[in-house]
Design a protein around this motif. Structure first.
Motif, PDB file in Angstrom:
ATOM      1  N   ALA A   1      71.404  28.431  94.582  1.00 21.41           N
ATOM      2  CA  ALA A   1      71.520  27.253  95.445  1.00 21.41           C
ATOM      3  C   ALA A   1      72.792  26.492  95.081  1.00 21.41           C
ATOM      4  O   ALA A   1      73.304  26.614  93.969  1.00 21.41           O
ATOM      5  CB  ALA A   1      70.303  26.346  95.299  1.00 21.41           C
TER       6      ALA A   1
ATOM      7  N   ARG B   1      80.550  20.004  99.915  1.00 18.50           N
ATOM      8  CA  ARG B   1      79.891  20.659  98.792  1.00 18.50           C
ATOM      9  C   ARG B   1      80.235  19.935  97.491  1.00 18.50           C
ATOM     10  O   ARG B   1      81.366  19.487  97.305  1.00 18.50           O
ATOM     11  CB  ARG B   1      80.335  22.121  98.726  1.00 18.50           C
ATOM     12  CG  ARG B   1      79.504  22.939  97.799  1.00 18.50           C
ATOM     13  CD  ARG B   1      79.757  24.404  98.059  1.00 18.50           C
ATOM     14  NE  ARG B   1      79.395  25.174  96.902  1.00 18.50           N
ATOM     15  CZ  ARG B   1      79.440  26.485  96.854  1.00 18.50           C
ATOM     16  NH1 ARG B   1      79.846  27.167  97.907  1.00 18.50           N
ATOM     17  NH2 ARG B   1      79.103  27.121  95.784  1.00 18.50           N
TER      18      ARG B   1
ATOM     19  N   ARG C   1      76.306  23.704 105.780  1.00 16.99           N
ATOM     20  CA  ARG C   1      77.191  24.859 105.579  1.00 16.99           C
ATOM     21  C   ARG C   1      78.380  24.804 106.535  1.00 16.99           C
ATOM     22  O   ARG C   1      79.489  25.186 106.181  1.00 16.99           O
ATOM     23  CB  ARG C   1      76.426  26.165 105.782  1.00 16.99           C
ATOM     24  CG  ARG C   1      75.502  26.518 104.657  1.00 16.99           C
ATOM     25  CD  ARG C   1      74.880  27.901 104.868  1.00 16.99           C
ATOM     26  NE  ARG C   1      73.869  28.170 103.872  1.00 16.99           N
ATOM     27  CZ  ARG C   1      72.563  28.197 104.123  1.00 16.99           C
ATOM     28  NH1 ARG C   1      72.104  27.991 105.344  1.00 16.99           N
ATOM     29  NH2 ARG C   1      71.712  28.447 103.150  1.00 16.99           N
TER      30      ARG C   1
ATOM     31  N   TYR D   1      63.875  18.153 104.316  1.00 21.78           N
ATOM     32  CA  TYR D   1      63.685  19.035 103.162  1.00 21.78           C
ATOM     33  C   TYR D   1      62.440  19.884 103.379  1.00 21.78           C
ATOM     34  O   TYR D   1      61.517  19.483 104.079  1.00 21.78           O
ATOM     35  CB  TYR D   1      63.445  18.223 101.877  1.00 21.78           C
ATOM     36  CG  TYR D   1      64.615  17.438 101.377  1.00 21.78           C
ATOM     37  CD1 TYR D   1      65.558  18.013 100.539  1.00 21.78           C
ATOM     38  CD2 TYR D   1      64.767  16.094 101.696  1.00 21.78           C
ATOM     39  CE1 TYR D   1      66.623  17.286 100.040  1.00 21.78           C
ATOM     40  CE2 TYR D   1      65.837  15.356 101.207  1.00 21.78           C
ATOM     41  CZ  TYR D   1      66.760  15.960 100.377  1.00 21.78           C
ATOM     42  OH  TYR D   1      67.810  15.232  99.881  1.00 21.78           O
TER      43      TYR D   1
ATOM     44  N   ALA E   1      70.412  22.656 106.484  1.00 20.13           N
ATOM     45  CA  ALA E   1      71.241  23.592 105.715  1.00 20.13           C
ATOM     46  C   ALA E   1      72.354  24.177 106.590  1.00 20.13           C
ATOM     47  O   ALA E   1      73.503  24.282 106.152  1.00 20.13           O
ATOM     48  CB  ALA E   1      70.375  24.702 105.123  1.00 20.13           C
TER      49      ALA E   1
ATOM     50  N   TYR F   1      75.089  19.810  98.293  1.00 19.13           N
ATOM     51  CA  TYR F   1      75.928  19.153  99.286  1.00 19.13           C
ATOM     52  C   TYR F   1      75.641  17.665  99.259  1.00 19.13           C
ATOM     53  O   TYR F   1      74.521  17.238  98.984  1.00 19.13           O
ATOM     54  CB  TYR F   1      75.619  19.676 100.695  1.00 19.13           C
ATOM     55  CG  TYR F   1      76.225  21.016 100.996  1.00 19.13           C
ATOM     56  CD1 TYR F   1      77.478  21.113 101.606  1.00 19.13           C
ATOM     57  CD2 TYR F   1      75.546  22.191 100.705  1.00 19.13           C
ATOM     58  CE1 TYR F   1      78.037  22.347 101.901  1.00 19.13           C
ATOM     59  CE2 TYR F   1      76.101  23.433 100.991  1.00 19.13           C
ATOM     60  CZ  TYR F   1      77.343  23.499 101.587  1.00 19.13           C
ATOM     61  OH  TYR F   1      77.891  24.722 101.876  1.00 19.13           O
TER      62      TYR F   1
ATOM     63  N   VAL G   1      64.419  21.724  98.997  1.00 17.34           N
ATOM     64  CA  VAL G   1      65.689  22.264  99.478  1.00 17.34           C
ATOM     65  C   VAL G   1      65.903  21.810 100.916  1.00 17.34           C
ATOM     66  O   VAL G   1      64.949  21.458 101.617  1.00 17.34           O
ATOM     67  CB  VAL G   1      65.736  23.807  99.380  1.00 17.34           C
ATOM     68  CG1 VAL G   1      65.577  24.270  97.938  1.00 17.34           C
ATOM     69  CG2 VAL G   1      64.699  24.461 100.276  1.00 17.34           C
ATOM     70  N   ALA G   2      67.146  21.811 101.337  1.00 18.58           N
ATOM     71  CA  ALA G   2      67.461  21.420 102.708  1.00 18.58           C
ATOM     72  C   ALA G   2      66.703  22.303 103.690  1.00 18.58           C
ATOM     73  O   ALA G   2      66.660  23.528 103.540  1.00 18.58           O
ATOM     74  CB  ALA G   2      68.960  21.531 102.956  1.00 18.58           C
TER      75      ALA G   2
ATOM     76  N   TYR H   1      71.621  17.331  98.825  1.00 20.43           N
ATOM     77  CA  TYR H   1      70.769  18.394  99.358  1.00 20.43           C
ATOM     78  C   TYR H   1      71.076  19.671  98.593  1.00 20.43           C
ATOM     79  O   TYR H   1      72.251  20.033  98.438  1.00 20.43           O
ATOM     80  CB  TYR H   1      71.082  18.682 100.826  1.00 20.43           C
ATOM     81  CG  TYR H   1      70.588  17.669 101.804  1.00 20.43           C
ATOM     82  CD1 TYR H   1      69.283  17.702 102.260  1.00 20.43           C
ATOM     83  CD2 TYR H   1      71.445  16.702 102.322  1.00 20.43           C
ATOM     84  CE1 TYR H   1      68.833  16.787 103.198  1.00 20.43           C
ATOM     85  CE2 TYR H   1      71.000  15.781 103.258  1.00 20.43           C
ATOM     86  CZ  TYR H   1      69.694  15.833 103.690  1.00 20.43           C
ATOM     87  OH  TYR H   1      69.243  14.931 104.610  1.00 20.43           O
TER      88      TYR H   1
ATOM     89  N   VAL I   1      71.045  23.560  98.912  1.00 18.60           N
ATOM     90  CA  VAL I   1      71.056  24.567  99.977  1.00 18.60           C
ATOM     91  C   VAL I   1      71.024  25.928  99.303  1.00 18.60           C
ATOM     92  O   VAL I   1      71.863  26.225  98.452  1.00 18.60           O
ATOM     93  CB  VAL I   1      72.314  24.419 100.868  1.00 18.60           C
ATOM     94  CG1 VAL I   1      72.389  25.541 101.884  1.00 18.60           C
ATOM     95  CG2 VAL I   1      72.311  23.059 101.559  1.00 18.60           C
ATOM     96  N   GLU I   2      70.056  26.737  99.686  1.00 19.39           N
ATOM     97  CA  GLU I   2      69.935  28.045  99.065  1.00 19.39           C
ATOM     98  C   GLU I   2      71.124  28.919  99.455  1.00 19.39           C
ATOM     99  O   GLU I   2      71.456  29.053 100.626  1.00 19.39           O
ATOM    100  CB  GLU I   2      68.597  28.674  99.434  1.00 19.39           C
ATOM    101  CG  GLU I   2      67.443  27.860  98.835  1.00 19.39           C
ATOM    102  CD  GLU I   2      66.096  28.495  98.968  1.00 19.39           C
ATOM    103  OE1 GLU I   2      65.558  28.961  97.944  1.00 19.39           O
ATOM    104  OE2 GLU I   2      65.576  28.517 100.096  1.00 19.39           O
ATOM    105  N   GLU I   3      71.776  29.463  98.404  1.00 18.60           N
ATOM    106  CA  GLU I   3      72.957  30.295  98.600  1.00 18.60           C
ATOM    107  C   GLU I   3      73.140  31.165  97.361  1.00 18.60           C
ATOM    108  O   GLU I   3      73.229  30.644  96.246  1.00 18.60           O
ATOM    109  CB  GLU I   3      74.181  29.398  98.799  1.00 18.60           C
ATOM    110  CG  GLU I   3      75.444  30.147  99.113  1.00 18.60           C
ATOM    111  CD  GLU I   3      76.581  29.194  99.441  1.00 18.60           C
ATOM    112  OE1 GLU I   3      77.604  29.261  98.742  1.00 18.60           O
ATOM    113  OE2 GLU I   3      76.431  28.391 100.372  1.00 18.60           O
TER     114      GLU I   3
END
Length: 139
Positions: free
Chosen positions: A40, A130, A125, A93, A121, A43, A115-116, A50, A52-54
């Motif tokens: 994650a 970020r 993005r 969320y 999200a 941001y 998570v967002a 937030y 954001v899963e990444e």
């Protein structure tokens, strides 16, 4: 997966020193320890972050374990703070169970993480700011 009494991973205003730490967590926790969420990134939000899963990202935060008698009330209070309602498409969320790594020994713990939500999200993005390093207090 048993999610009955998971600790929570906090990464923004609920961290020690954050504006909501005392009002929400004060007297309700038995342990708070530095930890990280992998997979994650953070941001900027309007006064709060937030996650954001990444893949490949890391978010710094704290693993919070509630005292047993305060668990249900604390989780409900956190859901209200994050304006999370299960299944509501208007959520900012989503509360999800994820693996979190303790800084002190590298052990992995399953924890609740806000998570967002998917629409948020996607917006972040596309045009969000970020937070490099994934650490809200030191941004």
């Amino acid at each position: 997966m048993d999610t009955a009494r998971l600790p929570s991973f906090v990464y923004g205003t609920l961290r020690p020193g954050g504006r909501y730490h005392g009002p929400f967590l004060g007297g309700r926790t038995r342990a708070e320890e530095p930890a990280r969420l992998t997979g994650a990134v953070l941001y900027e939000g309007p006064g709060y972050p937030y996650a954001v899963e990444e893949p490949g990202g890391v978010v710094r935060g704290d693993l919070v374990t509630a005292v047993p008698q305060a668990y249900a009330d604390l989780l409900a209070a956190l859901d209200r703070l994050e304006e999370y309602v299960p299944g509501d498409p208007r959520n900012l969320y989503e509360r999800v169970a994820r693996n979190v790594v303790r800084d002190r020994d590298g052990s992995t713990v399953r924890a609740w993480v806000y998570v967002a939500a998917p629409a948020v999200a996607a917006r972040l993005r596309a045009r969000g700011t970020r937070i490099e390093g994934g650490d809200w207090p030191v941004r």
